[in-house]
Scaffold this motif. Structure first.
Motif, mmCIF file in Angstrom:
data_model
loop_
_atom_site.group_PDB
_atom_site.id
_atom_site.type_symbol
_atom_site.label_atom_id
_atom_site.label_comp_id
_atom_site.label_asym_id
_atom_site.label_seq_id
_atom_site.Cartn_x
_atom_site.Cartn_y
_atom_site.Cartn_z
ATOM 1 N N LEU A 169 0.771 -1.165 0.112
ATOM 2 C CA LEU A 169 -0.061 0.002 -0.085
ATOM 3 C C LEU A 169 1.023 1.263 0.075
ATOM 4 C CD1 LEU A 169 -2.989 -1.042 2.587
ATOM 5 C CD2 LEU A 169 -3.082 -0.221 0.136
ATOM 6 N N VAL A 170 1.899 1.175 0.928
ATOM 7 C CA VAL A 170 2.842 2.428 0.558
ATOM 8 C C VAL A 170 3.486 2.448 -0.439
ATOM 9 C CG1 VAL A 170 5.030 3.110 1.758
ATOM 10 C CG2 VAL A 170 3.298 2.265 3.245
ATOM 11 N N ALA A 171 3.982 1.456 -1.036
ATOM 12 C CA ALA A 171 4.357 1.554 -2.716
ATOM 13 C C ALA A 171 3.304 2.095 -3.678
ATOM 14 C CB ALA A 171 5.047 0.255 -2.988
ATOM 15 N N CYS A 172 2.276 1.447 -3.468
ATOM 16 C CA CYS A 172 1.079 2.145 -4.300
ATOM 17 C C CYS A 172 0.704 3.650 -4.226
ATOM 18 C CB CYS A 172 -0.091 1.183 -4.121
ATOM 19 S SG CYS A 172 -0.116 -0.347 -4.770
ATOM 20 N N PHE A 173 0.910 4.092 -2.881
ATOM 21 C CA PHE A 173 0.673 5.449 -2.489
ATOM 22 C C PHE A 173 1.706 6.398 -3.026
ATOM 23 C CE2 PHE A 173 0.760 9.144 0.396
ATOM 24 C CZ PHE A 173 -0.417 9.732 -0.035
ATOM 25 N N THR A 174 2.994 5.861 -2.930
ATOM 26 C CA THR A 174 4.155 6.773 -3.294
ATOM 27 C C THR A 174 4.015 6.631 -4.914
ATOM 28 O OG1 THR A 174 5.448 5.680 -1.500
ATOM 29 C CG2 THR A 174 6.593 6.761 -3.403
ATOM 30 N N ALA A 175 3.555 5.732 -5.625
ATOM 31 C CA ALA A 175 3.606 5.836 -7.174
ATOM 32 C C ALA A 175 2.519 6.571 -7.600
ATOM 33 C CB ALA A 175 3.304 4.275 -7.590
ATOM 34 N N THR A 176 1.507 6.602 -6.815
ATOM 35 C CA THR A 176 0.399 7.630 -6.837
ATOM 36 C C THR A 176 0.834 9.125 -6.896
ATOM 37 O OG1 THR A 176 -1.296 5.786 -6.295
ATOM 38 C CG2 THR A 176 -2.138 8.020 -6.394
ATOM 39 N N VAL A 177 1.513 9.198 -5.707
ATOM 40 C CA VAL A 177 2.020 10.971 -5.578
ATOM 41 C C VAL A 177 2.975 11.055 -6.836
ATOM 42 C CG1 VAL A 177 3.259 12.081 -4.016
ATOM 43 C CG2 VAL A 177 1.565 10.580 -3.125
ATOM 44 N N VAL A 178 3.893 10.214 -7.081
ATOM 45 C CA VAL A 178 4.915 10.484 -7.926
ATOM 46 C C VAL A 178 4.417 10.657 -9.253
ATOM 47 C CG1 VAL A 178 6.943 9.657 -9.028
ATOM 48 C CG2 VAL A 178 6.677 9.514 -6.671
ATOM 49 N N THR A 179 3.375 9.681 -9.744
ATOM 50 C CA THR A 179 2.958 9.667 -11.125
ATOM 51 C C THR A 179 2.173 10.997 -11.172
ATOM 52 O OG1 THR A 179 1.087 8.202 -10.543
ATOM 53 C CG2 THR A 179 2.938 7.634 -11.644
ATOM 54 N N CYS A 180 0.930 11.308 -10.312
ATOM 55 C CA CYS A 180 0.175 12.630 -10.345
ATOM 56 C C CYS A 180 1.094 13.823 -10.324
ATOM 57 C CB CYS A 180 -0.608 12.690 -9.312
ATOM 58 S SG CYS A 180 -1.957 11.533 -9.081
ATOM 59 N N LEU A 181 2.034 13.866 -9.711
ATOM 60 C CA LEU A 181 3.155 15.142 -9.909
ATOM 61 C C LEU A 181 3.794 14.923 -11.244
ATOM 62 C CD1 LEU A 181 4.934 15.052 -6.212
ATOM 63 C CD2 LEU A 181 3.386 16.999 -7.246
#
Length: 176
Positions: free
Chosen positions: A104-116
């Motif tokens: 979940l932390v990896a997916c959240f990090t991926a979400t934040v990075v890809t949105c940025l």
């Protein structure tokens, strides 16, 4: 309580009502995230067609910027859906819950990075090749995917890392 959540144990007991909530809620939440992501992508493509003449941006960076946050939210939905595998009966399998939290932390990090990255791409690159229109639909899709990713992350953590207050709330007898 401390002997279950303070030490390294293989299984942690859960109230039966909470275990049922995890089994059904993870499926409902995972499916809702998938449907919501498909809806956001569909609405974005539908709105872009009359505005720009086609559904996807001209620039490959724009297509990647539209698809990567969507894929990150889909990954979050799959992990939330898989949270039910952290249960064995009315017990939480601690090793699986830790692996689910890490995912979940990896997916959240991926979400934040890809949105940025999507926001940066829409700010720096002319995605649609028509200079008189502002790409507000790109921003809408990015912010909607970010909101879905945050909701999925929060729901997943609720399922695999319940607080003592949550366990007391769902308990039918006060053992905590």
């Amino acid at each position: 309580m401390k002997q279950y959540y303070g030490e390294a144990t293989d299984y942690a007991p859960l109230p039966p009502l909470f275990a049922r909530r995890v089994r059904s809620g993870s499926v409902v939440t995972g499916i809702a995230l998938l449907v919501g992501t498909a809806f956001v992508f569909g609405v974005t493509a539908f709105v872009n067609r009359p505005l720009h003449g086609h559904s996807l941006p001209d620039a490959p960076v724009g297509v990647i910027g539209l698809l990567l946050p969507t894929l990150a939210v889909v990954m979050t939905a799959v992990v939330v859906f898989a949270c039910r595998s952290c249960l064995r009966g009315d017990y939480l399998v601690v090793a699986r819950a830790r692996a689910a939290r890490t995912a979940l932390v990896a997916c959240f990090t991926a979400t934040v990075v890809t949105c940025l990255l999507a926001l940066t791409a829409s700010a720096l690159v002319d995605l649609w090749s028509d200079h008189d229109r502002f790409g507000a639909t790109d921003l809408l899709a990015t912010f909607a995917n970010f909101a879905l990713g945050v909701l999925g992350y929060a729901a997943g953590l609720f399922y695999v890392r319940p607080s003592v207050t949550t366990l007391e709330k769902f308990s039918d007898h006060p053992i905590w």
